[in-house]
Design a protein around this motif. Structure first.
Motif, PDB file in Angstrom:
ATOM      1  N   LEU A   1       2.403  -2.822   8.431  1.00  0.00           N
ATOM      2  CA  LEU A   1       2.137  -2.227   7.114  1.00  0.00           C
ATOM      3  C   LEU A   1       1.058  -1.154   7.219  1.00  0.00           C
TER       4      LEU A   1
ATOM      5  N   TYR B   1      -2.231  -1.551   2.547  1.00  0.00           N
ATOM      6  CA  TYR B   1      -1.416  -2.726   2.231  1.00  0.00           C
ATOM      7  C   TYR B   1      -1.895  -3.924   3.046  1.00  0.00           C
TER       8      TYR B   1
ATOM      9  N   ILE C   1      -4.318 -17.823  -0.279  1.00  0.00           N
ATOM     10  CA  ILE C   1      -3.246 -18.827  -0.173  1.00  0.00           C
ATOM     11  C   ILE C   1      -3.778 -20.058   0.551  1.00  0.00           C
TER      12      ILE C   1
ATOM     13  N   VAL D   1       1.230  -3.196  -4.836  1.00  0.00           N
ATOM     14  CA  VAL D   1       1.793  -3.044  -3.498  1.00  0.00           C
ATOM     15  C   VAL D   1       3.311  -3.175  -3.556  1.00  0.00           C
TER      16      VAL D   1
ATOM     17  N   PHE E   1       2.442 -14.018  -4.031  1.00  0.00           N
ATOM     18  CA  PHE E   1       2.170 -13.429  -2.717  1.00  0.00           C
ATOM     19  C   PHE E   1       3.357 -13.590  -1.781  1.00  0.00           C
TER      20      PHE E   1
ATOM     21  N   LEU F   1       5.733 -11.005  -2.587  1.00  0.00           N
ATOM     22  CA  LEU F   1       5.234  -9.740  -2.048  1.00  0.00           C
ATOM     23  C   LEU F   1       5.522  -9.646  -0.548  1.00  0.00           C
TER      24      LEU F   1
ATOM     25  N   LEU G   1       7.883  -6.899   1.233  1.00  0.00           N
ATOM     26  CA  LEU G   1       7.335  -5.946   2.203  1.00  0.00           C
ATOM     27  C   LEU G   1       8.077  -6.020   3.538  1.00  0.00           C
ATOM     28  N   LEU G   2       8.592  -7.226   3.863  1.00  0.00           N
ATOM     29  CA  LEU G   2       9.357  -7.348   5.105  1.00  0.00           C
ATOM     30  C   LEU G   2      10.602  -6.492   5.021  1.00  0.00           C
TER      31      LEU G   2
ATOM     32  N   GLY H   1       7.024  -0.716  -0.167  1.00  0.00           N
ATOM     33  CA  GLY H   1       7.126  -1.061  -1.582  1.00  0.00           C
ATOM     34  C   GLY H   1       8.310  -0.364  -2.231  1.00  0.00           C
TER      35      GLY H   1
END
Lengths: 321, 294
Positions: free
Chosen positions: A88, A92, A103, B230, B273, B276, B280-281, B286
């Motif tokens: 990324l 990001y 998390i 993002v 998350f 997200l 993103l993968l 984005g």
């Protein structure tokens, strides 16, 4: 102000500075050497501390086996985080790493059966019994204290933390001078140039991330040993920001700047705990806690604006961009 | 039940979307990922509380006051903090760290000024609108309505007006925009004003929807908002809107029992998350982002 004259207080400042030195050294490896913007460092610290405590209390492992596994867990966490995210863009990546550490904290707070939940490690064992993971550590520390002839446990801890920190600093300093370390800095300075020379940029970044994570894991172990009990609240993103502030205070890209930054930070952090002189005495003590963090925030701001290479950093090698 | 969750998600997503647009606009102009944005929201919410509670003004007046105050704060901070950093040509890292320092200062100042006790606006939380199988509180309806209005206004502003085009041009290519004779200073201040208004609005709406809030609530909102930004692609205002709504709905719907028993609601932020990470993968830049910053 008599607390400032007590040896115990200064030993505590020293221990905190030592733990933060190890934590921030991890960031130095990741950012100062490899240019990675990891803002989730505290998550790796939590992985190290919790893995050790859980293995000792729940699985009955010896702490001396559980501790290296805690460090390994942090390193594996670094690998798992890096695999999908290192490709990324830098901005990001920074956000995703904060999310990662949050998390970890959410899971530690809510998976009560695994981690003791929001009560922390005291609730790790059976219901109604206060569980403990550091019996072997206390034995070791007492033994060492007797061998060294020290009068206080704090002083012994201070010596242990800093002995480990100095060894780790030395290792990091040496590693930076190996061919591996040189490639890492090349990746930091110009990724495309390093790639065009046939270096696997991704692999180098991943290794740096895992190495820095392992260092955070070690910091987590010491945090656990120093405070005996810990809870998810001990691993808020604020700790990562403190570590970044230390990196900035010391200087970027320099191994020996880390303990200097940590020392100054430890002094500010612990010192501002004792703002018991006017005008601070005009406000209640819980409000003084807010003032402490305001001061720390202001120091970050002043450093970023006025001295972007850090106190000891070399402006020509690395400036905060 | 499912429809109710979608409606709740729309409410959460509306707040995220409004805030995400504010973050994204400033990023587009200044390349600043504003970590203090959550605390801007909290600031707006507390100014509105002061006007609504102790000063006994209506909620609309209070919301407008909160928005105006947050915009004013943004302008002042631009002059004393961001402008000096721009002059020094500070990069992403400096700006991000500075915003972290600012976030600490703002949140702790708020705690110092307002205390850590939870606050609520003087509104009736029991008034409920029923739409088929969906029940929405007054605050939730207001949040959705405000989001729709905001989306239309911001969308029109960006696409139709000259200043909107200027902001988009600067987000696309700052150097080129400067060469074309755009008033960079004016555009920057405009971005801060809009971003501040949106932060204040998002803060007040969130305070209404959650009913009670304390100075820490902005920071708790920040990470989902960042995730929304993002997800949409940093710097893209339209992407931020879509990202915010998507995240809000995904978060709520994930707790639906028809969806593999449903996720435990305490893990809602984790769901955001994970969504997200997954997105993103598949698309690392984005929804609407650029693969590389210029």
């Amino acid at each position: 102000m008599n607390v400032l004259a007590s040896g115990g207080f200064w030993a505590f400042v020293g221990v905190v500075a030592g733990i933060y030195t190890i934590l921030s050294l991890g960031l130095q490896v990741q950012f100062g050497f490899a240019g990675l913007l990891n803002f989730g460092q505290v998550g790796f610290m939590a992985l190290g501390a919790y893995t050790m405590a859980i293995l000792v209390v729940k699985e009955g492992w010896s702490m001396w086996l559980a501790a290296p596994l805690g460090v390994a867990a942090a390193a594996v966490g670094g690998l798992l985080l890096g695999l999908p995210t290192l490709r990324l863009r830098a901005d990001y990546f920074a956000i995703v790493t904060i999310a990662f550490s949050e998390i970890i904290r959410y899971v530690a707070t809510n998976e009560t059966s695994l981690t003791g939940g929001s009560q922390g490690t005291i609730a790790l064992g059976r219901v109604g019994t206060a569980s403990q993971y550091n019996g072997e550590w206390t034995t070791f520390q007492t033994h060492l204290q007797r061998t060294l002839g020290f009068s206080s446990a704090d002083a012994t801890m201070l010596v242990i933390v800093w002995a480990v920190a100095v060894v780790l600093l030395l290792l990091a300093w040496l590693v930076l001078r190996t061919p591996w370390g040189r490639v890492l800095r090349a990746v930091r300075d110009d990724e495309d140039a390093a790639a065009s020379l046939g270096k696997n940029v991704f692999a180098y970044k991943l290794q740096a991330l895992a190495l820095g994570a392992a260092l955070a894991g070690i910091a987590g172990l010491f945090y656990a040993w120093e405070f005996s009990f810990f809870s998810p609240d001990d691993f808020e993103p604020l700790l990562t920001f403190f570590a970044w502030m230390i990196l900035l205070l010391g200087g970027l890209g320099r191994v020996w700047a880390v303990p200097v930054g940590a020392g100054v930070f430890g002094f500010i952090f612990a010192g501002t705990r004792f703002l018991n002189f006017p005008p601070f005495t005009w406000v209640a003590s819980d409000e003084r806690a807010y003032i402490r963090l305001i001061i720390i925030g202001l120091i970050i701001l002043v450093l970023v604006v006025l001295r972007p290479q850090g106190l000891l950093g070399n402006r020509r090698e690395m400036v905060l961009e | 039940m499912f429809l109710q969750l979608v409606a709740n998600g729309l409410v959460t997503g509306s707040v995220y979307a409004i805030a995400a647009v504010g973050v994204s606009l400033v990023y587009g102009i200044l390349r600043l990922v504003n970590f203090a944005y959550g605390d801007f929201m909290a600031f707006g919410a507390f100014v509105a509380f002061g006007v609504n509670g102790p000063l006994h003004q209506s909620m609309v007046v209070a919301a407008l006051a909160g928005m105006a105050a947050t915009a004013a704060l943004s302008l002042v901070l631009d002059a004393v903090l961001w402008y000096p950093l721009r002059v020094r040509r500070a990069g992403f890292m400096s700006l991000f760290l500075a915003s972290i320092g600012l976030a600490l200062v703002l949140r702790q100042s708020l705690l110092l000024a307002a205390g850590s006790a939870p606050r609520s606006y003087r509104v009736n939380p029991y008034r409920v609108f029923v739409l088929g199988s969906v029940r929405l509180s007054e605050a939730q309806v207001i949040a959705i309505a405000a989001a729709v209005v905001t989306i239309v206004v911001v969308g029109l502003f960006l696409s139709v007006t000259t200043w909107g085009r200027v902001l988009r041009a600067m987000a696309d290519d700052r150097a080129l925009a400067a060469v074309a004779g755009i008033d960079i200073g004016g555009a920057t201040r405009l971005a801060w004003i809009i971003s501040g208004l949106l932060a204040g609005l998002a803060g007040v709406l969130s305070g209404l929807v959650e009913y009670s809030f304390d100075p820490n609530f902005g920071f708790q909102l920040l990470l989902p908002v960042f995730a929304a930004v993002v997800l949409g692609g940093i710097g893209s205002a339209y992407g931020a809107l879509l990202g915010g709504l998507t995240l809000g709905i995904v978060q709520e719907v994930s707790t639906w029992s028809g969806f593999a028993g449903g996720v435990n609601p305490v893990y809602k932020p984790v769901v955001a998350f994970s969504a997200l990470a997954l997105a993103l993968l598949i698309r690392p830049q984005g929804f609407f982002g650029q693969a590389r910053t210029g």
